[in-house]
Enzyme design. Structure first.
Site, mmCIF file in Angstrom:
data_model
loop_
_atom_site.group_PDB
_atom_site.id
_atom_site.type_symbol
_atom_site.label_atom_id
_atom_site.label_comp_id
_atom_site.label_asym_id
_atom_site.label_seq_id
_atom_site.Cartn_x
_atom_site.Cartn_y
_atom_site.Cartn_z
ATOM 1 N N ASN A 10 0.873 -1.179 0.000
ATOM 2 C CA ASN A 10 0.000 0.000 0.000
ATOM 3 C C ASN A 10 0.909 1.228 0.000
ATOM 4 O OD1 ASN A 10 -1.784 2.036 0.522
ATOM 5 N ND2 ASN A 10 -2.686 1.102 2.349
ATOM 6 N N ARG A 89 -2.686 -2.138 -3.301
ATOM 7 C CA ARG A 89 -3.863 -1.302 -3.088
ATOM 8 C C ARG A 89 -3.761 -0.095 -4.016
ATOM 9 N NH1 ARG A 89 -5.192 2.981 1.544
ATOM 10 N NH2 ARG A 89 -7.292 3.446 0.846
ATOM 11 N N HIS A 178 -13.208 3.131 0.116
ATOM 12 C CA HIS A 178 -13.292 2.088 1.153
ATOM 13 C C HIS A 178 -13.929 0.803 0.610
ATOM 14 C CE1 HIS A 178 -13.321 5.373 4.523
ATOM 15 N NE2 HIS A 178 -12.092 4.896 4.373
ATOM 16 N N ARG A 239 -11.111 16.108 7.805
ATOM 17 C CA ARG A 239 -11.860 16.608 6.636
ATOM 18 C C ARG A 239 -13.276 16.994 7.056
ATOM 19 N NH1 ARG A 239 -11.094 11.109 3.565
ATOM 20 N NH2 ARG A 239 -8.967 10.749 4.251
ATOM 21 N N GLU A 384 -8.739 -5.296 5.095
ATOM 22 C CA GLU A 384 -8.515 -4.994 3.682
ATOM 23 C C GLU A 384 -7.317 -5.759 3.126
ATOM 24 O OE1 GLU A 384 -8.935 -0.949 5.222
ATOM 25 O OE2 GLU A 384 -9.562 -0.368 3.209
#
Ligand code: AMP
Length: 405
Positions: A10, A89, A178, A239, A384
């Site tokens: 990743n 990923r 996601h 965010r 994941e």
């Protein structure tokens, strides 16, 4: 040690997370992270059998760091030969990919064509792919996209109410993120709900530093809260989530802010951090709220309210609701956020069992509603990396694309 392992990579803009995983059982043989790449302090930390090793690599970029990872792997007896595939990923697959793909030159080129949609992530993902293909030329490399799972969304979910040509000519649409987590969690949740995946309707909330919600019907994404970028939707760590789009104009005219300053504020200084003025970390905020810090209390209140509101807004995409599922660092650990969110969703037929909710933390999974609750609430730890490893290993067994179950 299994003789069929997968290296999962990743690659971020200044970091690389990696893991060597047994795709059958999910055991992590080796994990690690390269951090502060392209700076004096660049270093890699390896974790194996509970032992940590740190290697300093001043000014290393993705190339040097991945080569160092490979060297470390090759020094471990039998480990290098056991790796049969590499899984990458990739954040953005645009409209090109609705499933994981064996990486060919053509696939790599298309990932590059999505760079403008995720300028912080995709170029780094691609750098990792290119280096890894050089150092492991004989292994199959698979790209697993955060966006792919949401390609099943209908047009009414993904088209913005903007001039249509922005979609046709500029790829402006909702993509969702996601997806790899949702694909893993929906399978586990269907089993826990004692329903076949093909006949299930659930809302999953992936609550990490970035947070989103997804309506999953019969194993497919119907709607999600993140949009063209991973900012739309619920409150995140730093965010803002969804706000009135005309706030941009107000800030520009009243405060003389330019687009980069506004963007920085909306991505890095808002969310839990912006409201609390204290931290983006939910744990810190919960502790402060407990001690009476009012802005932390407000941050938790807004977070849970916006989350409850968004979960409820997903129901029309499903037509019915079997369960609400929590995952991600906050979803798996914060009984406070779960309780406060579900309290506001009682009208959907969700009856929380306070003791079960409090007891389900630290990697635990289970039902947190009463046995009689018409709609269930579950906690399912996401994985994941395991999803990526399982997609990657399937290309060793059969050279065909794999995707949403
Ligand atoms: P992730 O991005 O999935 O690793 O999630 C990170 C978020 O999970 C951070 O906001 C953490 O504060 C939060 N988190 C982790 N453990 C806990 C906990 N025990 N209670 C509340 N939040 C937690």
């Amino acid at each position: 040690m299994s003789t069929s392992l997968v290296l999962v990579i990743n690659c971020g803009s200044s970091s690389i997370k990696f893991a060597v995983i047994d795709p059958q059982f999910g055991d992590e043989v080796l994990t690690g992270q390269a951090e502060r790449l392209f700076s004096e302090g660049a270093e890699i930390a390896f974790k194996q059998n509970g032992e940590k090793t740190r290697v300093s690599l001043p000014n290393a970029g993705h190339d040097e760091a991945l080569v160092a990872v490979v060297e470390f792997i090759q020094q471990q007896p039998g480990l290098g030969e056991s790796i049969k595939a590499v899984g990458h990923r990739v954040v953005h697959g645009g409209e090109f990919f609705r499933e994981s793909m064996l990486i060919t030159d053509e696939v790599a080129d298309k990932i590059g064509q999505c760079n403008h949609l995720a300028p912080l992530h995709n170029p780094a993902n691609l750098a990792g792919i290119e280096t890894a293909r050089k150092v492991f030329p004989d292994l199959p490399h698979t790209a697993v996209f955060d966006t792919a799972f949401h390609q099943s969304m209908p047009a009414k979910s993904y088209i913005y109410p903007l001039p249509y040509k922005l979609y046709e000519e500029n790829a402006v649409r909702r993509y969702g993120f996601h997806g790899t987590s949702y694909r893993y969690v929906c399978v586990q949740a269907a089993t826990m709900l004692k329903r076949p995946l093909e006949d299930s309707a659930m809302v999953i909330a992936h609550l990490g530093n970035g947070a989103s919600v997804c309506a999953v019907k019969n194993g497919e994404s119907m709607e999600t809260s993140m949009g063209m970028t991973p900012n739309e939707g619920i409150v995140h760590g730093t965010r803002s989530g969804s706000i009135d789009p005309s706030i941009h104009e107000y800030l520009a005219k009243q405060l003389d802010m330019n687009i980069d300053q506004i963007n920085d504020m909306l991505w890095k200084e808002s969310g839990l951090l912006g409201i609390s003025g204290l931290s983006n970390d939910c744990r810190t905020i919960e502790e402060a709220a407990e001690e009476g810090h009012e802005r932390s209390q407000l941050a938790l209140e807004i977070y849970s309210y916006r989350l409850a509101r968004t979960i409820a807004s997903m129901v029309p995409a499903l037509g019915r609701l079997d369960g609400v599922v929590f995952t991600g660092g906050i979803g798996e650990n914060s009984d406070v956020i779960r309780a406060e969110t579900l309290r506001q969703l009682q009208f959907l037929g969700i009856d929380v069992d306070a003791a079960r909710n409090k007891a389900t933390i630290r990697g635990g999974s289970g039902e947190i509603t009463t046995d009689a609750s018409p709609v269930k609430a579950l906690v399912v730890p996401t994985n994941e990396e395991l999803m990526i490893a399982q997609d990657a290993v399937r290309f060793v067994e059969a050279a065909q694309p794999v995707g949403a179950e």
